[in-house]
Design a protein around this motif. Sequence first.
Motif, PDB file in Angstrom:
ATOM      1  N   UNK A   2      34.128 -27.022  76.044  1.00 61.54           N
ATOM      2  CA  UNK A   2      33.515 -26.719  77.335  1.00 61.54           C
ATOM      3  C   UNK A   2      32.984 -25.285  77.381  1.00 61.54           C
ATOM      4  N   UNK A   3      31.893 -25.117  78.095  1.00 64.11           N
ATOM      5  CA  UNK A   3      31.281 -23.809  78.304  1.00 64.11           C
ATOM      6  C   UNK A   3      31.963 -23.106  79.469  1.00 64.11           C
ATOM      7  N   UNK A   4      32.318 -21.837  79.300  1.00 68.39           N
ATOM      8  CA  UNK A   4      32.897 -21.051  80.383  1.00 68.39           C
ATOM      9  C   UNK A   4      31.784 -20.437  81.225  1.00 68.39           C
ATOM     10  N   UNK A   5      31.882 -20.621  82.544  1.00 63.34           N
ATOM     11  CA  UNK A   5      30.932 -20.054  83.494  1.00 63.34           C
ATOM     12  C   UNK A   5      31.723 -19.127  84.409  1.00 63.34           C
ATOM     13  N   UNK A   6      31.397 -17.830  84.384  1.00 60.49           N
ATOM     14  CA  UNK A   6      32.152 -16.839  85.147  1.00 60.49           C
ATOM     15  C   UNK A   6      31.326 -16.321  86.315  1.00 60.49           C
ATOM     16  N   UNK A   7      31.964 -16.258  87.487  1.00 58.49           N
ATOM     17  CA  UNK A   7      31.368 -15.660  88.682  1.00 58.49           C
ATOM     18  C   UNK A   7      32.313 -14.570  89.179  1.00 58.49           C
ATOM     19  N   UNK A   8      31.765 -13.414  89.516  1.00 57.02           N
ATOM     20  CA  UNK A   8      32.587 -12.294  89.977  1.00 57.02           C
ATOM     21  C   UNK A   8      32.755 -12.336  91.492  1.00 57.02           C
ATOM     22  N   UNK A   9      33.964 -11.979  91.925  1.00 55.79           N
ATOM     23  CA  UNK A   9      34.304 -11.881  93.340  1.00 55.79           C
ATOM     24  C   UNK A   9      34.533 -10.402  93.615  1.00 55.79           C
ATOM     25  N   UNK A  10      33.603  -9.793  94.339  1.00 58.71           N
ATOM     26  CA  UNK A  10      33.659  -8.349  94.616  1.00 58.71           C
ATOM     27  C   UNK A  10      33.260  -8.102  96.066  1.00 58.71           C
ATOM     28  N   UNK A  11      33.681  -6.960  96.609  1.00 62.10           N
ATOM     29  CA  UNK A  11      33.312  -6.630  97.991  1.00 62.10           C
ATOM     30  C   UNK A  11      31.806  -6.418  98.118  1.00 62.10           C
ATOM     31  N   UNK A  13      28.108  -6.276  95.245  1.00 59.24           N
ATOM     32  CA  UNK A  13      27.585  -6.211  93.888  1.00 59.24           C
ATOM     33  C   UNK A  13      28.054  -7.309  92.950  1.00 59.24           C
ATOM     34  N   UNK A  14      28.829  -8.251  93.453  1.00 56.86           N
ATOM     35  CA  UNK A  14      29.273  -9.372  92.627  1.00 56.86           C
ATOM     36  C   UNK A  14      28.474 -10.628  92.950  1.00 56.86           C
ATOM     37  N   UNK A  15      28.901 -11.728  92.369  1.00 57.76           N
ATOM     38  CA  UNK A  15      28.251 -13.003  92.668  1.00 57.76           C
ATOM     39  C   UNK A  15      28.615 -13.511  94.059  1.00 57.76           C
ATOM     40  N   UNK A  16      29.859 -13.257  94.484  1.00 55.36           N
ATOM     41  CA  UNK A  16      30.355 -13.689  95.798  1.00 55.36           C
ATOM     42  C   UNK A  16      31.235 -12.599  96.389  1.00 55.36           C
ATOM     43  N   UNK A  17      31.321 -12.560  97.728  1.00 56.18           N
ATOM     44  CA  UNK A  17      32.169 -11.577  98.408  1.00 56.18           C
ATOM     45  C   UNK A  17      33.469 -12.192  98.921  1.00 56.18           C
ATOM     46  N   UNK A  18      33.704 -13.471  98.640  1.00 58.96           N
ATOM     47  CA  UNK A  18      34.982 -14.096  98.986  1.00 58.96           C
ATOM     48  C   UNK A  18      35.217 -15.291  98.078  1.00 58.96           C
ATOM     49  N   UNK A  19      36.466 -15.663  97.952  1.00 56.36           N
ATOM     50  CA  UNK A  19      36.793 -16.853  97.166  1.00 56.36           C
ATOM     51  C   UNK A  19      36.341 -18.119  97.887  1.00 56.36           C
ATOM     52  N   UNK A  20      36.367 -18.112  99.214  1.00 53.14           N
ATOM     53  CA  UNK A  20      35.883 -19.277  99.967  1.00 53.14           C
ATOM     54  C   UNK A  20      34.399 -19.507  99.726  1.00 53.14           C
ATOM     55  N   UNK A  21      33.614 -18.442  99.710  1.00 61.49           N
ATOM     56  CA  UNK A  21      32.173 -18.575  99.446  1.00 61.49           C
ATOM     57  C   UNK A  21      31.931 -19.054  98.019  1.00 61.49           C
ATOM     58  N   UNK A  40      36.357 -14.513  88.762  1.00 60.91           N
ATOM     59  CA  UNK A  40      36.925 -13.256  88.275  1.00 60.91           C
ATOM     60  C   UNK A  40      36.987 -12.274  89.439  1.00 60.91           C
ATOM     61  N   UNK A  41      38.203 -11.946  89.887  1.00 60.81           N
ATOM     62  CA  UNK A  41      38.417 -11.170  91.114  1.00 60.81           C
ATOM     63  C   UNK A  41      38.639  -9.686  90.818  1.00 60.81           C
ATOM     64  N   UNK A  42      37.951  -8.835  91.556  1.00 61.57           N
ATOM     65  CA  UNK A  42      38.039  -7.380  91.364  1.00 61.57           C
ATOM     66  C   UNK A  42      38.692  -6.710  92.569  1.00 61.57           C
ATOM     67  N   UNK A  43      39.363  -5.621  92.322  1.00 60.94           N
ATOM     68  CA  UNK A  43      40.102  -4.875  93.332  1.00 60.94           C
ATOM     69  C   UNK A  43      39.186  -3.900  94.067  1.00 60.94           C
ATOM     70  N   UNK A  44      38.231  -4.435  94.796  1.00 55.40           N
ATOM     71  CA  UNK A  44      37.230  -3.609  95.498  1.00 55.40           C
ATOM     72  C   UNK A  44      37.526  -3.406  96.982  1.00 55.40           C
ATOM     73  N   UNK A  45      38.451  -4.150  97.555  1.00 60.15           N
ATOM     74  CA  UNK A  45      38.722  -4.089  98.981  1.00 60.15           C
ATOM     75  C   UNK A  45      39.827  -3.082  99.239  1.00 60.15           C
TER      76      UNK A  45
END
Length: 152
Positions: A2-11, A13-21, A40-45
């Motif tokens: 399987x191919x890994x597809x990564x999306x960043x969760x950041x406050x 500048x990321x792909x999304x600003x919440x895990x719900x989104x 992939x969750x970042x400590x931006x908050x």
Amino acid sequence: MATEVTHTIRSSGGDYTSLSAWEAGEQRNLVDDDQIEIAECYNDWTNGLEDAPVIDGWTTDDTRYIKIYTPTSERHDGTAGTGFWLKNQTDSWRSSLAINDPYVLVEGLEITSALSNTYQCISINVGSHTGWVKISHCLLHNATVYLSLIHI
């Protein structure tokens, strides 16, 4: 494989600003797509990510699954508030993270609740589905029930 597809969760500048989104925007059939979906969750908050995501409606299997994780550099050190943290402060009587689909890996998150009536950090209820949910290197605190398992 399987191919890994990564999306960043950041406050910002990321792909999304919440895990719900992220969950709503990326939910799909990972088996047909032959993919592993990674949040992939970042400590931006400053005070943690206020969110209460529900993982539900995905099609997964043992080799095409969902991974929600924090990179080592963004992770807690075993002390509350030292890395990426998810907290439900807005939705009463709901888990901070609800997992309703099998084949989900959660790694390195700090999960908490500041609501007196939010009683679960993580709830797992995959219903009649078979499969696994793996929780590792997480810090769960400030809830009446830290982990609730139903039908797994």
